[in-house]
Design a protein around this motif. Structure first.
Motif, mmCIF file in Angstrom:
data_model
loop_
_atom_site.group_PDB
_atom_site.id
_atom_site.type_symbol
_atom_site.label_atom_id
_atom_site.label_comp_id
_atom_site.label_asym_id
_atom_site.label_seq_id
_atom_site.Cartn_x
_atom_site.Cartn_y
_atom_site.Cartn_z
ATOM 1 N N TRP A 245 16.062 27.247 -9.965
ATOM 2 C CA TRP A 245 15.290 28.505 -10.058
ATOM 3 C C TRP A 245 15.818 29.539 -9.068
ATOM 4 O O TRP A 245 16.171 30.661 -9.417
ATOM 5 C CB TRP A 245 13.815 28.203 -9.744
ATOM 6 C CG TRP A 245 12.876 29.378 -9.895
ATOM 7 C CD1 TRP A 245 13.093 30.669 -9.483
ATOM 8 C CD2 TRP A 245 11.583 29.372 -10.500
ATOM 9 N NE1 TRP A 245 12.001 31.447 -9.789
ATOM 10 C CE2 TRP A 245 11.064 30.689 -10.409
ATOM 11 C CE3 TRP A 245 10.801 28.381 -11.089
ATOM 12 C CZ2 TRP A 245 9.804 31.019 -10.890
ATOM 13 C CZ3 TRP A 245 9.543 28.716 -11.573
ATOM 14 C CH2 TRP A 245 9.053 30.028 -11.480
ATOM 15 N N MET B 255 14.027 23.251 -16.135
ATOM 16 C CA MET B 255 14.121 23.837 -14.786
ATOM 17 C C MET B 255 14.064 22.688 -13.789
ATOM 18 O O MET B 255 13.157 21.845 -13.852
ATOM 19 C CB MET B 255 12.945 24.792 -14.565
ATOM 20 C CG MET B 255 13.058 25.671 -13.361
ATOM 21 S SD MET B 255 14.127 27.098 -13.636
ATOM 22 C CE MET B 255 12.977 28.250 -14.407
ATOM 23 N N VAL C 54 5.027 26.653 -11.974
ATOM 24 C CA VAL C 54 5.049 25.893 -13.234
ATOM 25 C C VAL C 54 4.460 26.749 -14.356
ATOM 26 O O VAL C 54 5.004 26.804 -15.465
ATOM 27 C CB VAL C 54 4.256 24.568 -13.093
ATOM 28 C CG1 VAL C 54 4.321 23.772 -14.387
ATOM 29 C CG2 VAL C 54 4.809 23.739 -11.945
ATOM 30 N N ALA D 30 6.914 29.485 -15.342
ATOM 31 C CA ALA D 30 8.036 28.920 -16.115
ATOM 32 C C ALA D 30 7.586 28.581 -17.527
ATOM 33 O O ALA D 30 8.299 28.849 -18.508
ATOM 34 C CB ALA D 30 8.573 27.688 -15.409
ATOM 35 N N LYS D 31 6.397 27.992 -17.629
ATOM 36 C CA LYS D 31 5.889 27.621 -18.955
ATOM 37 C C LYS D 31 5.677 28.874 -19.811
ATOM 38 O O LYS D 31 6.019 28.899 -20.997
ATOM 39 C CB LYS D 31 4.578 26.839 -18.801
ATOM 40 C CG LYS D 31 4.056 26.256 -20.096
ATOM 41 C CD LYS D 31 4.982 25.177 -20.630
ATOM 42 C CE LYS D 31 4.555 24.756 -22.030
ATOM 43 N NZ LYS D 31 5.476 23.769 -22.613
ATOM 44 N N VAL E 133 9.797 27.583 -20.711
ATOM 45 C CA VAL E 133 10.588 26.438 -20.254
ATOM 46 C C VAL E 133 10.238 25.196 -21.092
ATOM 47 O O VAL E 133 9.095 25.028 -21.532
ATOM 48 C CB VAL E 133 10.345 26.171 -18.742
ATOM 49 C CG1 VAL E 133 9.034 25.429 -18.495
ATOM 50 C CG2 VAL E 133 11.506 25.429 -18.121
ATOM 51 N N ASN F 72 10.936 21.909 -20.053
ATOM 52 C CA ASN F 72 10.352 20.942 -19.124
ATOM 53 C C ASN F 72 10.698 21.342 -17.693
ATOM 54 O O ASN F 72 11.537 22.220 -17.482
ATOM 55 C CB ASN F 72 10.804 19.513 -19.420
ATOM 56 C CG ASN F 72 9.646 18.528 -19.244
ATOM 57 O OD1 ASN F 72 8.924 18.575 -18.248
ATOM 58 N ND2 ASN F 72 9.441 17.665 -20.229
ATOM 59 N N TYR F 73 10.041 20.689 -16.741
ATOM 60 C CA TYR F 73 10.112 21.147 -15.349
ATOM 61 C C TYR F 73 10.248 19.920 -14.449
ATOM 62 O O TYR F 73 9.421 19.012 -14.495
ATOM 63 C CB TYR F 73 8.819 21.895 -15.039
ATOM 64 C CG TYR F 73 8.795 22.776 -13.819
ATOM 65 C CD1 TYR F 73 8.869 24.162 -13.939
ATOM 66 C CD2 TYR F 73 8.663 22.247 -12.542
ATOM 67 C CE1 TYR F 73 8.814 24.986 -12.829
ATOM 68 C CE2 TYR F 73 8.608 23.071 -11.424
ATOM 69 C CZ TYR F 73 8.680 24.440 -11.571
ATOM 70 O OH TYR F 73 8.620 25.270 -10.464
ATOM 71 N N MET G 106 2.085 20.590 -17.095
ATOM 72 C CA MET G 106 2.886 20.943 -18.273
ATOM 73 C C MET G 106 2.175 20.469 -19.547
ATOM 74 O O MET G 106 2.127 21.191 -20.552
ATOM 75 C CB MET G 106 4.282 20.294 -18.197
ATOM 76 C CG MET G 106 5.207 20.906 -17.148
ATOM 77 S SD MET G 106 5.743 22.590 -17.562
ATOM 78 C CE MET G 106 6.899 22.265 -18.882
#
Lengths: 128, 214
Positions: A59, A86, A96, A99-100, A104, A106-107, B210
């Motif tokens: 990142w 990421m 998170v 990014a989502k 993204v 997955n992280y 997530m």
């Protein structure tokens, strides 16, 4: 469907040692076609010029961060479906979430292990 | 002894003019002096709360004057000119040395992998497991590098703040440019680097977060 491990993977990090570590860990899990970029700008140029099946990006980079790279990828008609993982030391909830929201796939939080990397790649490519 | 024929306001104005002439630039010590002059001139008409308040102001002026003297004794030039640059250089050296050591470890590990590729069966698997663990462990370098970068940033902030305190309260005014803050970007709040273990989310927390979007 089995994952095609011969696909080209682009790894992006401004820290050469980290690129070397990720490359070796990918090799351990049989991904051998790996290219490197040292920031978002270089990565975007390589993605537009090449044929990649997965992006694994840090990142915190300059001049283009991993988040900006992700936004550029998702805004690009040809690249918008590209699986994008990421890998970062940024572990706050808002990171998170951001990014989502940017799309993204997955992280992974640093430090990570090969098992986590394998697991996330399988999940991402399984859904791709 | 006060001359009863002269109005108190005139006497006070005279005191203030005299002090202003002696010390044209306002300083904390002067505040205490002015308050003392007010207390002396108006002691017969001030109420108890007025007097208490003025005593507090006098004490505050004295405290600031003492702080000034203590700051002057700090040898701030040593802090900004020597201690902090020394500390940041040492931290930079730590990053460079650990990076070099990590690269040497990775190089050896890659050689072991090359040897492992010539083996089969259990020895090959064991060797690969070992090299995998080494690669994973080497990522410490990235995390420690980022943590040290945060410390260097904090030291530089301290250096700047010390210089500003001295410029404001020190005996000599130092001609400092206004603080240069980098142009904020929309992502600034998101770029914090590694969190302390007690404050960080681990991978399982992130996985749950997530998953909550699905």
């Amino acid at each position: 469907m089995p994952i095609d491990k011969s696909m080209n993977v682009l790894i992006v990090d401004d820290y050469k040692t980290m690129l070397r570590i990720i490359r070796n860990l990918l090799k351990q899990i049989d991904f051998n076609n790996v290219e490197e970029a040292s920031d978002g700008t270089e990565a975007l140029a390589k993605l537009r010029a090449g044929n990649f099946g997965l992006v694994i990006s840090d990142w915190n980079m300059v001049p283009m961060t991993g988040l900006q790279l992700l936004q550029e990828v998702r805004a690009d008609t040809r690249l918008k479906q590209m699986p994008f993982i990421m890998i970062t030391a940024e572990s706050k909830t808002e990171n998170v979430v951001a990014a989502k929201q940017a799309g993204v796939s997955n992280y992974i939080v640093k430090p990570f292990n090969a098992e986590t990397l394998r697991d996330k790649i399988e999940k991402v490519l399984g859904h791709a | 002894m006060l001359d009863a024929t002269v109005p108190r306001e005139t006497i006070l104005a005279g005191h203030l003019a005299e002090i202003r002439a002696r010390r044209p630039h306002a300083e904390p010590q002067l505040v205490a002096e002015v308050v003392r002059a007010v207390l002396t001139t108006m002691s017969d008409t001030l109420t108890a709360p007025d007097t208490a308040l003025l005593r507090e102001v006098e004490a505050l002026g004295q405290t600031i004057a003492n702080a000034k003297a203590e700051i002057a004794a700090l040898k701030v030039d040593d802090i900004t000119g020597s201690h902090i640059p020394f500390a940041t250089d040492e931290l930079d050296a730590i990053v460079a040395h650990t990076a070099a050591a990590t690269d040497a470890i990775l190089e050896s590990c890659e050689m072991l992998d090359a040897v492992g590729a010539t083996l089969t069966g259990e020895p090959a698997e064991k060797l690969q497991d070992a090299t995998t663990r080494i690669y994973e462990a080497c990522s410490f370098q990235d995390i420690t590098g980022q943590r040290i970068t945060k410390i260097v940033g904090a030291l530089k902030t301290i250096e700047e703040k010390v210089a500003r305190i001295v410029a404001t309260f020190g005996p000599k005014l130092i001609d400092l440019p206004p603080p240069q803050s980098a142009q904020p970007t929309p992502e600034d709040d998101l770029l914090n680097g590694p969190q302390l273990p007690s404050q960080a989310m681990d991978q399982s927390d992130i996985d749950k977060l997530m998953a909550s979007f699905d």
